[in-house]
Design an enzyme around this catalytic site. Structure first.
Site, mmCIF file in Angstrom:
data_model
loop_
_atom_site.group_PDB
_atom_site.id
_atom_site.type_symbol
_atom_site.label_atom_id
_atom_site.label_comp_id
_atom_site.label_asym_id
_atom_site.label_seq_id
_atom_site.Cartn_x
_atom_site.Cartn_y
_atom_site.Cartn_z
ATOM 1 N N ASP A 81 0.820 -1.204 0.000
ATOM 2 C CA ASP A 81 0.000 0.000 0.000
ATOM 3 C C ASP A 81 0.858 1.259 0.000
ATOM 4 O O ASP A 81 0.349 2.363 -0.199
ATOM 5 C CB ASP A 81 -0.916 0.010 1.236
ATOM 6 C CG ASP A 81 -1.915 1.144 1.220
ATOM 7 O OD1 ASP A 81 -2.547 1.352 0.169
ATOM 8 O OD2 ASP A 81 -2.060 1.831 2.257
ATOM 9 N N GLU A 110 6.287 8.277 -3.670
ATOM 10 C CA GLU A 110 4.847 8.441 -3.848
ATOM 11 C C GLU A 110 4.552 9.859 -4.336
ATOM 12 O O GLU A 110 5.207 10.805 -3.901
ATOM 13 C CB GLU A 110 4.111 8.157 -2.537
ATOM 14 C CG GLU A 110 4.217 6.707 -2.099
ATOM 15 C CD GLU A 110 3.390 6.398 -0.844
ATOM 16 O OE1 GLU A 110 2.723 7.327 -0.327
ATOM 17 O OE2 GLU A 110 3.409 5.240 -0.403
ATOM 18 N N HIS A 137 -1.796 3.860 -1.317
ATOM 19 C CA HIS A 137 -1.748 4.377 0.060
ATOM 20 C C HIS A 137 -3.158 4.595 0.614
ATOM 21 O O HIS A 137 -3.553 5.693 1.010
ATOM 22 C CB HIS A 137 -0.955 5.681 0.122
ATOM 23 C CG HIS A 137 -0.300 5.900 1.448
ATOM 24 N ND1 HIS A 137 0.948 6.440 1.601
ATOM 25 C CD2 HIS A 137 -0.724 5.627 2.702
ATOM 26 C CE1 HIS A 137 1.271 6.516 2.883
ATOM 27 N NE2 HIS A 137 0.265 6.026 3.571
ATOM 28 N N ALA A 193 -5.540 4.508 5.409
ATOM 29 C CA ALA A 193 -6.449 5.315 6.238
ATOM 30 C C ALA A 193 -7.709 5.729 5.493
ATOM 31 O O ALA A 193 -8.490 6.535 5.997
ATOM 32 C CB ALA A 193 -5.715 6.560 6.740
#
Length: 531
Positions: A258, A263, A281, A284
């Site tokens: 993830d 990034e 990502h 959350a």
């Protein structure tokens, strides 16, 4: 005049309404954070800035923020905030460290299922009109050994969920106590054993100098053939090129990532390999987690701007305005004492006792205790702050105790910290001089008088001639200048220590040269936040 807050990233309307309901003048511009020039032009008007990850709070932004008092990140990661620059500017940086723990842990479990059963590839194949039932042979999780690297807040939840799935769970975490491991239902092991035994490995550690690249070709070679690796923690923990080679050779059967070293990840050695599950990502990214952290940020910022109360601050102690002038140097001392012990202690800590002697015993001991514990924890987890540190310590089964006493020695006041592990007790004491600077005054029961520096070197040895000359010679040979040199001993010919304040980081070559002399029992470089 009401405080003004700018929300420059996407935040829920409910959170924005909290600001309004509490009398805060709020501007909600969820796309502004993506335009650094527009943010730079506008930031000077605001007392508070609420962000997620898109907004980059750089030194340049902070320099332009004439009225800014607080930056609050809805989430745990603050890589997009220049915290040292914020501290220098006097801007408090807050985060919400506990709002997305369950969400991230659940994503790791979901990724483990996905890679075990090749779900993404099987789904794409079926959508394409193929019926490749025999191609996608998966494995069960039941009775498999899961190795959890990092059993803190999120890792602990993963352990709990995996035990419920009837997996055999082993965990590596230097701060995981046997009591905490037993409560989680896991077996505590060293890293090499975890690598050798695990069918699945999941990472839940922060990105630090000690953890970056910890899963590399050498570590992968120790793993059993057919292992599957999950990383929903931080990019860079796994060397992606090394993992890609192991996936191609078949040594690693699958991976689920993830997070990535760079990034947004536009290109990675892991992309387009068979049985590699990749997500952008999303740890959350659930409705519940995003709402939780947004509401927490709104409440925290409002509390600070309206009452001065500080919650989840990363760069200042949780003390009242009245206490700050008196307690500030003592909070820094407590943090430095904790950092000293934290950097020396590799094994799990069972107990921490803090003694407050003299005038300091009348101060806000809760804040001092939080600072001391945070100092210890930050040696392995820089995301820990004064609010989260006691919670983490409690979760890990660390017993915290304090002792207060009237003045007993030559100093008007001092703090002494003792940590207990299965192997030893280690103690250090310090005080604050009239100039407001923290000092170390006792280590291992040996009296000293040492200024706290950003870069230090600590050595132990038997008291004998030639130690000072050897230290100075090797430091000079390696071009490291000594700003301050403090010595102490228990008795003539007994245990002795040296604490050197130097002008730069001590490198591994210098440490090896000192160790190779055979004169020193231990040699340890230390780093302290002296800002």
């Amino acid at each position: 005049m009401a405080p003004k807050v700018l929300v420059s990233d996407k935040l829920s309307e409910t959170a924005v309404q909290i600001f309004r309901d509490r009398g805060i003048d709020v501007d909600f511009e969820p796309n502004l954070g993506k335009d650094k020039d527009a943010l730079l032009a506008k930031i000077k008007d605001y007392d508070g800035l609420a962000i997620r990850s898109a907004t980059k709070v750089t030194e340049k932004i902070l320099d332009a923020a004439d009225n800014l008092k607080v930056v609050a990140r809805a989430g745990i990661g603050v890589d997009n905030v220049d915290i040292p620059a914020a501290s220098k500017k006097g801007v408090i940086v807050m985060n919400t460290p506990f709002g997305n723990m369950i969400t991230t842990a659940e994503h790791a479990i979901a990724m483990m299922f996905a890679v075990a059963r090749q779900i993404p590839e099987a789904s794409a194949s079926t959508h394409a009109g193929k019926w490749e039932k025999s191609k996608f042979m998966g494995v069960e999780l039941t009775n498999k050994t899961l190795g959890v690297i990092g059993a803190g807040n999120i890792g602990g939840i993963v352990c709990d969920r995996a035990v419920g799935l009837k997996m055999r769970v082993i965990a590596y975490d230097p701060f995981l106590s046997e009591e905490r491991a037993a409560k989680l239902g896991v077996t505590k092991v060293e890293l090499d054993e975890l690598l050798e035994r695990s069918d699945f490995i999941t990472l839940h550690v922060p990105a630090t100098d000690a953890t970056r690249g910890m899963i590399n070709a050498e570590a992968i070679a120790k793993m059993k053939k057919g292992v599957r690796i999950i990383n929903c923690a931080r990019g860079g923990l796994v060397i992606e090129e090394d993992l890609a080679e192991a996936l191609k050779s078949g040594h690693v059967a699958g991976a689920a990532f993830d997070v990535f070293e760079v990034e947004p990840a536009k290109d990675s050695p892991l992309f387009n390999l068979p049985n590699v599950v990749c997500t952008p990502h999303l740890g959350a990214s659930t409705t519940e987690a995003q709402e939780n952290v947004a509401l927490q940020v709104a409440e925290q910022m409002s509390d600070y701007l309206l009452t001065g109360a500080v919650t989840n601050a990363l760069n200042m102690p949780s003390v009242t305005a009245e206490e700050a002038k008196i307690m500030g140097p003592w909070v820094k001392l407590a943090e430095n004492l904790g950092a000293f012990i934290g950097q020396l202690t590799d094994e799990p800590i069972k107990a921490i006792n803090i003694t407050y002697d003299g005038a300091v015993a009348e101060m806000n001991l809760a804040a001092l205790e939080c600072a001391a514990i945070a100092g210890i924890m930050q040696s392995t987890n820089p995301d820990v702050n004064m609010v989260s540190a006691p919670v983490i310590a409690k979760d890990r089964g660390i017993k915290i105790s304090k002792t207060t006493q009237e003045q007993t020695g030559a100093f008007d006041a001092y703090i002494k910290m003792t940590v207990v592990t299965d192997l030893r007790e280690r103690s250090i004491a310090g005080t604050v001089f009239s100039d407001g600077k923290p000092r170390f005054i006792q280590i291992k029961g040996i009296n000293i008088d040492a200024e706290v520096g950003e870069h230090m070197l600590y050595t132990t040895n038997q008291d004998a001639p030639g130690i000072i000359g050897t230290l100075g010679g090797i430091m000079g040979k390696n071009g490291v200048n000594i700003a301050n040199f403090t010595l102490g001993r228990s008795e003539q010919g007994g245990d002795a220590i040296a604490l050197l304040y130097v002008d730069g980081k001590v490198n591994e070559t210098l440490i090896k040269e000192l160790c190779d002399t055979g004169l020193f029992q231990s040699v340890k470089p230390l780093e302290f936040d002296v800002a």
